[in-house]
Design an enzyme around this catalytic site. Structure first.
Site, PDB file in Angstrom:
ATOM      1  N   ASP A  32       0.797  -1.248   0.000  1.00  0.00           N
ATOM      2  CA  ASP A  32       0.000   0.000   0.000  1.00  0.00           C
ATOM      3  C   ASP A  32       0.826   1.292   0.000  1.00  0.00           C
ATOM      4  O   ASP A  32       0.511   2.237   0.743  1.00  0.00           O
ATOM      5  CB  ASP A  32      -0.950   0.009   1.203  1.00  0.00           C
ATOM      6  N   ASP A  48      -4.777  -0.628  -1.682  1.00  0.00           N
ATOM      7  CA  ASP A  48      -6.156  -0.433  -1.246  1.00  0.00           C
ATOM      8  C   ASP A  48      -6.932   0.121  -2.447  1.00  0.00           C
ATOM      9  O   ASP A  48      -6.429   0.999  -3.160  1.00  0.00           O
ATOM     10  CB  ASP A  48      -6.198   0.570  -0.098  1.00  0.00           C
ATOM     11  N   HIS A  66     -10.740   1.163  -2.772  1.00  0.00           N
ATOM     12  CA  HIS A  66     -12.070   1.256  -2.190  1.00  0.00           C
ATOM     13  C   HIS A  66     -13.071   1.932  -3.117  1.00  0.00           C
ATOM     14  O   HIS A  66     -12.737   2.915  -3.792  1.00  0.00           O
ATOM     15  CB  HIS A  66     -12.012   2.062  -0.890  1.00  0.00           C
ATOM     16  N   HIS A 101     -17.418   3.383   1.124  1.00  0.00           N
ATOM     17  CA  HIS A 101     -16.889   2.144   1.706  1.00  0.00           C
ATOM     18  C   HIS A 101     -17.178   2.081   3.204  1.00  0.00           C
ATOM     19  O   HIS A 101     -17.247   3.106   3.887  1.00  0.00           O
ATOM     20  CB  HIS A 101     -15.377   2.064   1.455  1.00  0.00           C
ATOM     21  N   HIS A 148     -10.268   7.379   1.650  1.00  0.00           N
ATOM     22  CA  HIS A 148      -8.914   7.181   1.126  1.00  0.00           C
ATOM     23  C   HIS A 148      -8.908   6.102   0.055  1.00  0.00           C
ATOM     24  O   HIS A 148      -9.761   5.221   0.032  1.00  0.00           O
ATOM     25  CB  HIS A 148      -7.946   6.800   2.248  1.00  0.00           C
ATOM     26  N   LYS A 195      -7.085  -4.758  -3.064  1.00  0.00           N
ATOM     27  CA  LYS A 195      -7.886  -5.284  -1.961  1.00  0.00           C
ATOM     28  C   LYS A 195      -8.808  -4.191  -1.431  1.00  0.00           C
ATOM     29  O   LYS A 195      -8.604  -3.006  -1.710  1.00  0.00           O
ATOM     30  CB  LYS A 195      -6.981  -5.800  -0.841  1.00  0.00           C
ATOM     31  N   CYS A 210      -2.082  -2.736   7.728  1.00  0.00           N
ATOM     32  CA  CYS A 210      -2.032  -3.629   6.565  1.00  0.00           C
ATOM     33  C   CYS A 210      -0.766  -4.473   6.500  1.00  0.00           C
ATOM     34  O   CYS A 210      -0.823  -5.640   6.092  1.00  0.00           O
ATOM     35  CB  CYS A 210      -2.234  -2.827   5.285  1.00  0.00           C
TER      36      CYS A 210
END
Length: 209
Positions: A15, A53, A55, A59, A88, A113, A158
Site C-alpha cells: 500500500d 487499497d 475502495h 466504503h 482514502h 484489496k 495492513c
C-alpha cells in the site's frame, strides 16, 4: 544474523499509495522516507508483489459513510468492530495511485484489496471478515514462493495483518522493520508486536538482507 535470499523468496510492498503518504488523506508519518530503501531492496529480489487499497465510494471503513469521526469512532460491522478512517484510496482517484518514486519495474503482481463495499481488507490475504480470500495465497503457492518479506504501510494495520495472515496460512513471514511505518493509534503498535511474538514472526532490518 544476515539473511541470504533464496529463489523461493518474495518481497511484498504493501500500500505505498499517495493517500497514505505525506499530503494524502490518511498520511502515515515518515511514509515517504522508506521509498528509497524499498526500491534498493526490491532490486535484489527476483519476485516482488505490490498491493493497493482500492475502495469504492461509500466504503464501510469511511467515517463519512456513517456520519461519524475518523480514527476515534468505530462501526459494529457484521465481522466485528471496524475502525473508521478518512475517505482514502478511492478507485481511480489520484490518492489511490502508487507513489511515482516507487521504482520496481520487475513487479510481477499488483494485488488490489478492499474493493468490496461492505467489508474492509487490511490483510493482503484475507479480508477483515477472516473468511474472504484475496487469492494471493494460491498465487504464491503455485509459484512456490514461501518466505515472504514485508515492507510498506502501515506497520500496525495492513503490513501487520498481512504478515499475521501469512503465518496462519503456513508461509514464513519476515517484516523489515526499517522499511515500514505505523499509523500509531492507541495500542495498535503494541498489539501488532504482541501478535508477531505469538506467531513467531521475525522482525529484521534491511541491512541484514
Amino acid at each position: 544474523m544476515a539473511i541470504a535470499l533464496r529463489d523461493t523468496d518474495a518481497l511484498l510492498v504493501i500500500d505505498m499509495q499517495l493517500d497514505f503518504l505525506p499530503g494524502g488523506s490518511l498520511a502515515v508519518t515518515g511514509g515517504d522516507q522508506i521509498i528509497p530503501g524499498i526500491n534498493a531492496l526490491a532490486a535484489r529480489f527476483d519476485h516482488v508483489i505490490l498491493t493497493q487499497d482500492w475502495h469504492p465510494e461509500g466504503h464501510i471503513s469511511f467515517a463519512t459513510t456513517h456520519h461519524l469521526k475518523p480514527f476515534t469512532d468505530t462501526f459494529d460491522a457484521p465481522y466485528g468492530k471496524q475502525t473508521l478512517w478518512p475517505d482514502h484510496c478511492i478507485q481511480n482517484t489520484p490518492g489511490a495511485a502508487l507513489h511515482p518514486d516507487l521504482n520496481i519495474p520487475h513487479t510481477e503482481l499488483i494485488l488490489r484489496k478492499g474493493f468490496r463495499r461492505d467489508v474492509d481488507s487490511y490483510s493482503a490475504f484475507t479480508e477483515n471478515d477472516g473468511l474472504t480470500p484475496t487469492g494471493l495465497a494460491g498465487y504464491l503457492r503455485e509459484r512456490n514462493l514461501h518466505r515472504l518479506f514485508f515492507t510498506g504501510l502501515a506497520f500496525d494495520f495492513c503490513v501487520g495483518f498481512s504478515a499475521i495472515a501469512a503465518a496462519k496460512l503456513g508461509f514464513e513471514p519476515i517484516v523489515i522493520d526499517d522499511l515500514t511505518r505505523a499509523v500509531g493509534l492507541p495500542g495498535t503498535v503494541e498489539a501488532t508486536n504482541k501478535a508477531f511474538a505469538t506467531y513467531s514472526i521475525q522482525l529484521t532490518q534491511s541491512s541484514q538482507i
